[in-house]
Design an enzyme around this catalytic site. Structure first.
Site, short mmCIF file in Angstrom:
data_model
loop_
_atom_site.label_atom_id
_atom_site.label_comp_id
_atom_site.label_asym_id
_atom_site.label_seq_id
_atom_site.Cartn_x
_atom_site.Cartn_y
_atom_site.Cartn_z
N CYS A 1 -51.23 -98.29 130.89
CA CYS A 1 -50.35 -97.76 130.30
C CYS A 1 -49.48 -96.54 131.49
O CYS A 1 -48.40 -96.71 132.12
CB CYS A 1 -49.14 -97.89 129.35
SG CYS A 1 -50.09 -97.74 127.70
N GLY B 1 -46.83 -103.33 125.48
CA GLY B 1 -46.93 -104.40 127.08
C GLY B 1 -45.79 -104.00 127.62
O GLY B 1 -45.08 -103.41 128.03
N LYS C 1 -50.41 -110.04 115.98
CA LYS C 1 -50.93 -111.11 116.87
C LYS C 1 -51.05 -110.26 118.20
O LYS C 1 -50.89 -109.63 119.48
CB LYS C 1 -49.46 -112.00 117.25
CG LYS C 1 -49.56 -112.94 118.84
CD LYS C 1 -49.04 -113.88 119.40
CE LYS C 1 -48.72 -113.09 120.97
NZ LYS C 1 -50.48 -112.61 121.98
N GLU D 1 -45.11 -101.70 138.32
CA GLU D 1 -46.21 -101.56 137.70
C GLU D 1 -47.42 -102.32 138.10
O GLU D 1 -47.66 -103.32 137.61
CB GLU D 1 -46.34 -101.48 136.25
CG GLU D 1 -47.09 -100.90 135.54
CD GLU D 1 -46.89 -100.80 133.97
OE1 GLU D 1 -46.43 -102.45 133.35
OE2 GLU D 1 -47.80 -100.23 133.33
N GLU E 1 -44.26 -100.12 122.68
CA GLU E 1 -44.72 -98.57 123.50
C GLU E 1 -45.10 -99.48 125.15
O GLU E 1 -45.51 -100.79 125.40
CB GLU E 1 -46.00 -98.36 123.01
CG GLU E 1 -46.42 -97.40 123.98
CD GLU E 1 -47.25 -97.86 125.07
OE1 GLU E 1 -47.19 -97.72 125.89
OE2 GLU E 1 -48.98 -97.57 124.65
P1 NAP Z 1 -46.93 -109.66 128.31
O1 NAP Z 1 -46.62 -110.46 128.22
O2 NAP Z 1 -45.99 -108.17 127.42
O3 NAP Z 1 -47.65 -109.62 127.03
C1 NAP Z 1 -47.89 -108.40 125.64
C2 NAP Z 1 -48.47 -108.72 124.95
O4 NAP Z 1 -46.85 -109.95 124.49
C3 NAP Z 1 -49.11 -110.28 124.13
O5 NAP Z 1 -49.86 -110.62 123.04
C4 NAP Z 1 -48.36 -111.65 124.86
O6 NAP Z 1 -49.01 -112.78 124.49
C5 NAP Z 1 -46.86 -111.11 123.80
N1 NAP Z 1 -45.60 -111.67 124.18
C6 NAP Z 1 -45.52 -112.72 125.38
N2 NAP Z 1 -44.68 -113.50 125.57
C7 NAP Z 1 -44.05 -112.86 124.96
C8 NAP Z 1 -43.11 -113.29 123.76
N3 NAP Z 1 -41.89 -113.69 124.17
N4 NAP Z 1 -42.58 -112.74 122.32
C9 NAP Z 1 -43.84 -112.55 121.98
N5 NAP Z 1 -44.60 -111.96 121.97
C10 NAP Z 1 -44.50 -112.18 123.72
O7 NAP Z 1 -48.17 -108.84 129.03
P2 NAP Z 1 -48.80 -109.34 129.72
O8 NAP Z 1 -48.42 -110.85 130.40
O9 NAP Z 1 -50.71 -109.88 128.59
O10 NAP Z 1 -49.69 -108.04 130.63
C11 NAP Z 1 -48.24 -108.32 132.06
C12 NAP Z 1 -48.24 -106.81 132.55
O11 NAP Z 1 -47.38 -106.27 131.92
C13 NAP Z 1 -49.02 -105.87 133.64
O12 NAP Z 1 -49.44 -106.98 134.75
C14 NAP Z 1 -48.44 -104.48 132.84
O13 NAP Z 1 -48.06 -104.65 133.93
C15 NAP Z 1 -48.70 -105.06 131.91
N6 NAP Z 1 -49.29 -104.90 130.20
C16 NAP Z 1 -48.79 -103.50 129.63
C17 NAP Z 1 -49.45 -102.57 128.92
C18 NAP Z 1 -48.63 -101.36 127.88
O14 NAP Z 1 -50.02 -100.69 127.72
N7 NAP Z 1 -47.96 -100.69 128.24
C19 NAP Z 1 -50.23 -103.50 128.02
C20 NAP Z 1 -50.99 -104.56 129.01
C21 NAP Z 1 -50.08 -105.12 129.92
P3 NAP Z 1 -49.56 -113.81 125.81
O15 NAP Z 1 -51.31 -112.67 124.76
O16 NAP Z 1 -49.95 -114.87 125.37
O17 NAP Z 1 -49.60 -113.42 126.85
#
Ligand code: NAP
Ligand code: MG
Length: 490
Positions: A296, A240, A187, A392, A262
């Site tokens: 990250c 994420g 996904k 973060e 990660e």
């Molecule tokens: P996120 O919510 O953790 O999203 C990452 C992935 O997980 C996306 O594909 C997301 O879908 C999915 N997801 C969200 N909720 C889920 C659930 N309940 N069950 C299964 N999968 C789920 O991150 P974000 O909202 O895009 O970004 C928010 C913050 O996360 C950023 O500001 C940053 O601080 C952090 N982040 C960290 C990394 C990293 O590399 N460590 C990368 C991106 C973001 P959707 O596409 O619908 O959101």
């Protein structure tokens, strides 16, 4: 302005399930944006539990019965090599599509993302026929036995990825999973599905059998959660936010799935007074502003030894002010747009907070009226208990914290929930090793930052993750160990 060699082209917006490109069963779609213009560029299938179910069933069948499970490991490797070749042949097109959908600059995609994508697939292609167990010399009073271990694939892998390195994250997930003989349901992030879909088309062209690679687009709360809960999936690999990981852990508990995470970071970047200051300034720039700060392991807490603090900050602020922010299709651009309105608002919110807590010495504002561009922003006078030093931000915003001695900086470096990465700049080998030994983080860089290689493991301590990606370590997460005992008689 230089136009990218290939104009970006959206070739696919549907789901890939069992070798077929299909709309979501509900017929629903969602909008995908160009972050540098705020324009809609595509409508992509908005999947729910029914689509996920079809994808997992396809992946299950391909794993349990399909040609994939009978295929020689070396043949799996060949498919991965072929995919890497196809990516290389389509590099311009993929780079342009990544820029269009993510907002990162074309020069960086060519320099970093594409070569790492290609080398990661080749690295894991090479592993495919080298994954094996051991013979174990057992010696006990039960009898005489021949004992050996086998490495077997885990099964169907649910892979959920973010938007900051859309292609590279696909690669980190597919490479080890496919090399080890698993099947996958991916996904992509709702913000950036387009290059993942193009990679899936290229994987079909490479010859991966139907059902081995499935891609289901949609939102985390619907498609992602259904995938995590599905009984037919054996493992979840997620990149994420840690709060999403906590949610996933709870959702995965009912089916006791294997998990690798990660997650994020608040990585300390430590500059000692004896460092080559120009090199350290360049490293601090890369450390925080690379990929718009959407990294990250970004060096978002910059510790600078007090005796060189002011000199360092002057040089650092001048470099940040000179950074070229703008059109990501311009070859000279160094920093593009943040990925979404939501992320832009989040970053600007932290900048406003930072202005109340600390001193803004560079940036602090949006960089264009249209597009989610943010000026490289530096705060000084920050203490480690401020929110801008603890949370973060995931944007081009850095906190500078002065320190006096080695013990103090190690203590502060470790005073965080996270533990993904750290860096140290010094000419003194004892300081370098002291930092490398004492910082609780998965990667430590000495006089460098953000260096990556498919062979080098990457992952986090504490809130930054579980397990490792890349290198031989990644294969552990995608294999089960089977122990076989053979009675040799008297
Ligand atoms: P996120 O919510 O953790 O999203 C990452 C992935 O997980 C996306 O594909 C997301 O879908 C999915 N997801 C969200 N909720 C889920 C659930 N309940 N069950 C299964 N999968 C789920 O991150 P974000 O909202 O895009 O970004 C928010 C913050 O996360 C950023 O500001 C940053 O601080 C952090 N982040 C960290 C990394 C990293 O590399 N460590 C990368 C991106 C973001 P959707 O596409 O619908 O959101
Ligand atoms: Mg989200």
């Amino acid at each position: 302005m230089t136009i990218a060699a290939a104009p970006p082209r959206v070739t696919q917006t549907r789901n890939l399930i069992d070798g077929q490109w299909v709309e979501a069963r509900s017929g629903k779609t969602f909008d995908v944006f160009n972050p540098s213009t705020e324009q809609v560029i595509a409508q992509v299938a908005d999947s729910d539990a029914a689509d996920v179910d079809a994808a997992v069933i396809a992946a299950r069948r391909a794993f349990d019965e399909g040609p994939w499970s009978r295929m020689a490991a070396r043949e799996r490797g060949k498919l991965l090599y072929r995919l890497a070749d196809l990516i290389e042949q389509h590099a311009d097109e993929l780079a342009a599509l990544e820029v269009l959908n993510n907002g990162k600059p074309i020069g960086e995609v060519r320099f970093a993302d594409i070569p790492l994508v290609v080398s990661t697939f080749r690295y894991f292609a090479g592993w495919a026929d080298k994954i094996h167990g051991d013979t174990i010399p057992v010696d006990n009073h039960f009898g005489r036995f021949f004992c050996y271990t086998k490495k077997e694939p885990v099964g169907v892998c649910a892979q959920i990825i973010p938007w900051n390195f859309p292609m590279l994250m696909v690669t980190w997930k597919w490479g080890p999973a496919l090399a080890a003989g698993n099947t996958v349901v991916l996904k992509p992030a709702e913000q950036t599905p387009l290059t993942a879909l193009r990679l899936a088309e290229l994987a079909q062209e490479a010859g991966f059998p139907d059902g081995v690679i499935n891609v289901v687009n949609g939102f985390g709360e619907t498609a992602g959660a259904s995938l995590v809960k599905h009984r037919g999936a054996d493992k979840v690999a997620f990149t994420g936010h840690y709060q999403t990981a906590q949610h996933i852990m709870r959702d995965a508990a009912d089916t006791l799935k294997r998990i690798t995470f990660e997650l994020g970071g608040k990585s300390p970047n430590v500059v000692f007074a004896d460092a080559d200051l120009d090199q350290a300034v360049a490293g601090a720039m890369t450390g925080i502003f690379f990929n718009q700060g959407e990294v990250c392991c970004a060096g978002s807490r910059l510790f600078v030894e007090r005796s060189v603090h002011d000199e360092f900050v002057l040089k650092f602020a001048a470099a940040a002010d000179a950074r070229r922010v703008g059109d990501p299709f311009d070859e000279n651009t160094e920093q593009g747009a943040q990925v979404s309105q939501e992320q832009f608002d989040k970053v600007m919110g932290y900048i406003e907070l930072g202005k109340q807590e600390a001193n803004c010495v560079a940036g602090g504002e949006r960089a264009a009226d249209t597009g989610w561009f943010v000026r490289p922003t530096i705060f000084t006078g920050v203490t480690n208990d401020m929110r801008i030093a603890r949370e973060e931000i995931f944007g081009p915003v850095v906190s500078v914290l002065p320190f006096t001695d080695r013990r103090e900086v190690i203590e502060q470096a470790n005073d965080t929930d996270y533990g993904l990465a750290a860096a140290v700049w010094t000419r003194d080998i004892t300081k370098a090793f002291a930092l490398a030994d004492s910082v609780r983080a998965g990667t430590v860089w000495v006089n460098c930052f953000n260096t990556f290689d498919a062979a080098a493991p990457f992952g986090g301590y504490k809130f930054s993750g579980q397990g490792r990606e890349l290198g031989a370590e990644a294969l552990k997460a995608y294999t089960e160990t089977k122990t076989v005992w053979v009675n040799l008689g008297d």
